[in-house]
Design a protein around this motif. Structure first.
Motif: not given
Length: 73
Positions: A1-27
């Motif tokens: 198993m790897h340390n996912t907290a060390a991986v920084r993911v940036l979601v670039v989306e101009d619709d906050a409603g669309i961005a919310r789901l992938p960010v929440r899942g990734l977190q």
């Protein structure tokens, strides 16, 4: 198993409603995920993320230009 907290993911989306789901899942999965709403904001993020999920239809500049600039760095 790897340390996912060390991986920084940036979601670039101009619709906050669309961005919310992938960010929440990734977190929930343990990634350090954040979102920005414009191409200009994406290019200003420091330190640079490890992974970028990018909407191509962004304002100022569009996603294709953001991708070009990120790859140049």
């Amino acid at each position: 198993m790897h340390n996912t907290a060390a991986v920084r993911v940036l979601v670039v989306e101009d619709d906050a409603g669309i961005a919310r789901l992938p960010v929440r899942g990734l977190q929930r999965a343990g990634y350090a995920a954040q979102t920005v709403e414009t191409g200009r904001a994406a290019l200003a993020v420091t330190p640079q993320p490890d992974v970028v999920l990018l909407d191509l239809g962004l304002p100022d500049p569009d996603g294709v230009e953001v991708c070009r600039r990120v790859v140049e760095v």
